[in-house]
Design an enzyme around this catalytic site. Structure first.
Site, PDB file in Angstrom:
ATOM      1  N   SER A 143       0.987  -1.241  -0.082  1.00 28.42           N
ATOM      2  CA  SER A 143       0.443  -0.133   0.102  1.00 28.42           C
ATOM      3  C   SER A 143       1.178   0.797  -0.292  1.00 28.42           C
ATOM      4  O   SER A 143       2.277   1.326   0.866  1.00 28.42           O
ATOM      5  CB  SER A 143      -0.515  -0.235   1.461  1.00 28.42           C
ATOM      6  OG  SER A 143      -1.527   1.524   1.397  1.00 28.42           O
ATOM      7  N   TYR A 156      -1.919  -0.922  10.523  1.00 35.20           N
ATOM      8  CA  TYR A 156      -2.257  -1.061   8.972  1.00 35.20           C
ATOM      9  C   TYR A 156      -0.168  -0.647   8.406  1.00 35.20           C
ATOM     10  O   TYR A 156      -0.139  -1.433   7.390  1.00 35.20           O
ATOM     11  CB  TYR A 156      -3.332  -0.675   8.117  1.00 35.20           C
ATOM     12  CG  TYR A 156      -3.355  -0.651   6.594  1.00 35.20           C
ATOM     13  CD1 TYR A 156      -4.091  -2.123   5.874  1.00 35.20           C
ATOM     14  CD2 TYR A 156      -2.782   0.285   5.827  1.00 35.20           C
ATOM     15  CE1 TYR A 156      -4.220  -2.274   4.826  1.00 35.20           C
ATOM     16  CE2 TYR A 156      -2.933   0.244   4.299  1.00 35.20           C
ATOM     17  CZ  TYR A 156      -3.895  -1.171   4.031  1.00 35.20           C
ATOM     18  OH  TYR A 156      -3.933  -1.183   2.676  1.00 35.20           O
TER      19      TYR A 156
HETATM   20  N1  NAP Z   1      -8.483  -0.597  -1.432  1.00 35.16           N
HETATM   21  C1  NAP Z   1      -7.483   0.405  -1.083  1.00 35.16           C
HETATM   22  O1  NAP Z   1      -8.004   2.110  -1.265  1.00 35.16           O
HETATM   23  C2  NAP Z   1      -6.451  -0.084  -0.889  1.00 35.16           C
HETATM   24  C3  NAP Z   1      -5.029   0.917  -0.990  1.00 35.16           C
HETATM   25  C4  NAP Z   1      -4.239   0.113  -0.974  1.00 35.16           C
HETATM   26  C5  NAP Z   1      -3.592  -1.520  -1.069  1.00 35.16           C
HETATM   27  N2  NAP Z   1      -4.615  -2.140  -1.005  1.00 35.16           N
HETATM   28  C6  NAP Z   1      -4.834  -3.817  -0.454  1.00 35.16           C
HETATM   29  O2  NAP Z   1      -5.447  -4.156  -1.650  1.00 35.16           O
HETATM   30  C7  NAP Z   1      -5.859  -5.687  -1.379  1.00 35.16           C
HETATM   31  C8  NAP Z   1      -6.807  -6.292  -1.681  1.00 35.16           C
HETATM   32  O3  NAP Z   1      -7.978  -5.225  -1.054  1.00 35.16           O
HETATM   33  P1  NAP Z   1      -8.979  -4.715  -1.488  1.00 35.16           P
HETATM   34  O4  NAP Z   1      -9.685  -3.676  -1.341  1.00 35.16           O
HETATM   35  O5  NAP Z   1      -9.638  -5.412  -2.559  1.00 35.16           O
HETATM   36  O6  NAP Z   1      -9.928  -4.857  -0.332  1.00 35.16           O
HETATM   37  P2  NAP Z   1     -11.735  -5.697  -0.123  1.00 35.16           P
HETATM   38  O7  NAP Z   1     -12.308  -5.370  -1.181  1.00 35.16           O
HETATM   39  O8  NAP Z   1     -11.863  -5.644   1.451  1.00 35.16           O
HETATM   40  O9  NAP Z   1     -11.412  -7.652  -0.276  1.00 35.16           O
HETATM   41  C9  NAP Z   1      -9.900  -7.706   0.213  1.00 35.16           C
HETATM   42  C10 NAP Z   1     -10.178  -9.738   0.162  1.00 35.16           C
HETATM   43  O10 NAP Z   1      -9.597  -9.913   0.976  1.00 35.16           O
HETATM   44  C11 NAP Z   1      -9.936 -11.134   1.555  1.00 35.16           C
HETATM   45  N3  NAP Z   1      -9.848 -11.805   2.955  1.00 35.16           N
HETATM   46  C12 NAP Z   1      -9.915 -10.900   3.941  1.00 35.16           C
HETATM   47  N4  NAP Z   1      -9.435 -11.473   5.422  1.00 35.16           N
HETATM   48  C13 NAP Z   1      -8.764 -13.168   4.479  1.00 35.16           C
HETATM   49  C14 NAP Z   1      -8.030 -13.562   5.521  1.00 35.16           C
HETATM   50  N5  NAP Z   1      -7.728 -13.741   7.025  1.00 35.16           N
HETATM   51  N6  NAP Z   1      -8.206 -15.064   4.877  1.00 35.16           N
HETATM   52  C15 NAP Z   1      -8.351 -15.001   3.785  1.00 35.16           C
HETATM   53  N7  NAP Z   1      -8.591 -14.199   2.940  1.00 35.16           N
HETATM   54  C16 NAP Z   1      -8.965 -12.823   3.183  1.00 35.16           C
HETATM   55  C17 NAP Z   1     -11.512 -11.220   1.500  1.00 35.16           C
HETATM   56  O11 NAP Z   1     -11.980 -11.984   1.157  1.00 35.16           O
HETATM   57  P3  NAP Z   1     -13.259 -12.491   2.559  1.00 35.16           P
HETATM   58  O12 NAP Z   1     -13.635 -11.871   3.012  1.00 35.16           O
HETATM   59  O13 NAP Z   1     -14.051 -13.444   1.673  1.00 35.16           O
HETATM   60  O14 NAP Z   1     -11.743 -13.658   3.631  1.00 35.16           O
HETATM   61  C18 NAP Z   1     -11.229 -10.470  -0.164  1.00 35.16           C
HETATM   62  O15 NAP Z   1     -11.523 -11.027  -0.663  1.00 35.16           O
HETATM   63  C19 NAP Z   1      -5.544  -5.409   0.213  1.00 35.16           C
HETATM   64  O16 NAP Z   1      -4.180  -6.511   0.775  1.00 35.16           O
HETATM   65  C20 NAP Z   1      -5.386  -4.288   0.692  1.00 35.16           C
HETATM   66  O17 NAP Z   1      -4.373  -3.746   1.701  1.00 35.16           O
HETATM   67  C21 NAP Z   1      -5.919  -1.432  -0.644  1.00 35.16           C
END
Ligand code: NAP
Length: 240
Positions: A143, A156
């Site tokens: 991130s 985080y």
């Molecule tokens: N959105 C942003 O602004 C942003 C910015 C920078 C980085 N990121 C990073 O991008 C990645 C994806 O985030 P996103 O924004 O797409 O979030 P999201 O829509 O909340 O998706 C998160 C995914 O991770 C899975 N997950 C969460 N906890 C888990 C666990 N303990 N075991 C297995 N799977 C798990 C969830 O599925 P289940 O709930 O079905 O397990 C879901 O598929 C993350 O690493 C996040 O830190 C996001």
């Protein structure tokens, strides 16, 4: 120039929503067979069905990535159904908000268990096969908060800095095996993690979309195997 990725096998964690879901579908459009991991089976099945409709093989395995045994079982299932991974996308993560003192110690620890140990568990299970193949790609989604501390998200930020360090060190260890290990470091992406239940109230077009990140990853994977971008920061053009 570059390389074909059609026919390769990719495992994607956090494949049930957001960036992971879009990445699975973008890879499927490119002819990549996909292994999907997350905790929610119904959502994984829905994404896998969409991927299969694009003409590739898809397999799902549920696991809480914080749990090493569950991860080992999930990877064994994907290997049996699809074959060993050429590409691993460590995308699953949680985004806890809260200042240093506000955050419950249990939640602090849990953020590390998922974001850091989860990434470690999955990589540990997949890496030996890549070393055996003498090639592979591992993309860790860190991130912008993993490059610069974000006030109000201390656990985080700390967990994503840890992912950077693990990625850099592993990259140095396995580059001799033709394995490219690198991070993507997005700023705000329009997903539930960033906006929670307020996502639908946002003017989503102002922010990066999950599919933008997915397209970016595909472009990197298509680079000639002798080159890779070891760390990159993705920013929205005009979000505010
Ligand atoms: N959105 C942003 O602004 C942003 C910015 C920078 C980085 N990121 C990073 O991008 C990645 C994806 O985030 P996103 O924004 O797409 O979030 P999201 O829509 O909340 O998706 C998160 C995914 O991770 C899975 N997950 C969460 N906890 C888990 C666990 N303990 N075991 C297995 N799977 C798990 C969830 O599925 P289940 O709930 O079905 O397990 C879901 O598929 C993350 O690493 C996040 O830190 C996001």
């Amino acid at each position: 120039m570059g390389q074909e990725i059609k026919g390769k096998i990719a495992y994607v964690t956090g494949a049930s929503s957001g960036i992971g879901r879009s990445t699975v579908l973008e890879l499927a459009k490119e002819g990549v067979n996909v292994g999907l991991i997350a905790r929610t089976e119904t959502k994984l099945l829905e994404v896998a069905k969409k991927a299969e409709a694009l003409g590739v093989k898809a397999s799902i395995a549920t696991a809480d990535i914080a749990n090493m045994e569950e991860v080992e079982q999930a990877i064994a299932t994907l290997e049996k159904n699809l074959g060993a991974a050429d590409i691993l996308i460590n995308n699953a993560g949680i985004g806890l908000r809260g200042s240093f003192l506000e955050t419950d110690p249990k939640d602090w620890k849990h953020t590390f268990e998922v974001n850091v140990f989860g990434t470690y568990h999955v990589t540990r299970a997949v890496l030996p096969q890549m070393i055996e193949k003498d090639k592979g790609d591992i993309i860790n989604i860190s991130s912008s908060s993993g490059l610069k501390g974000t006030a109000g998200s201390t656990s985080y930020s700390a967990s994503k800095f840890a992912v950077q360090g693990m990625t850099e060190a592993l990259m140095q260890e396995v580059r001799h095996n033709n394995i490219r290990v690198f991070t993507l470091n997005p700023s705000l992406v329009a997903t539930e993690l960033a906006f929670g239940d307020k996502l639908d109230e946002q003017d989503k077009e102002k922010f990066m979309q999950p599919e933008d990140l997915a397209e970016y990853m595909v472009a990197q994977l298509k680079l000639h195997p002798r080159i890779f971008i070891k760390q990159s920061l993705q920013w929205a053009t005009n979000p505010f």
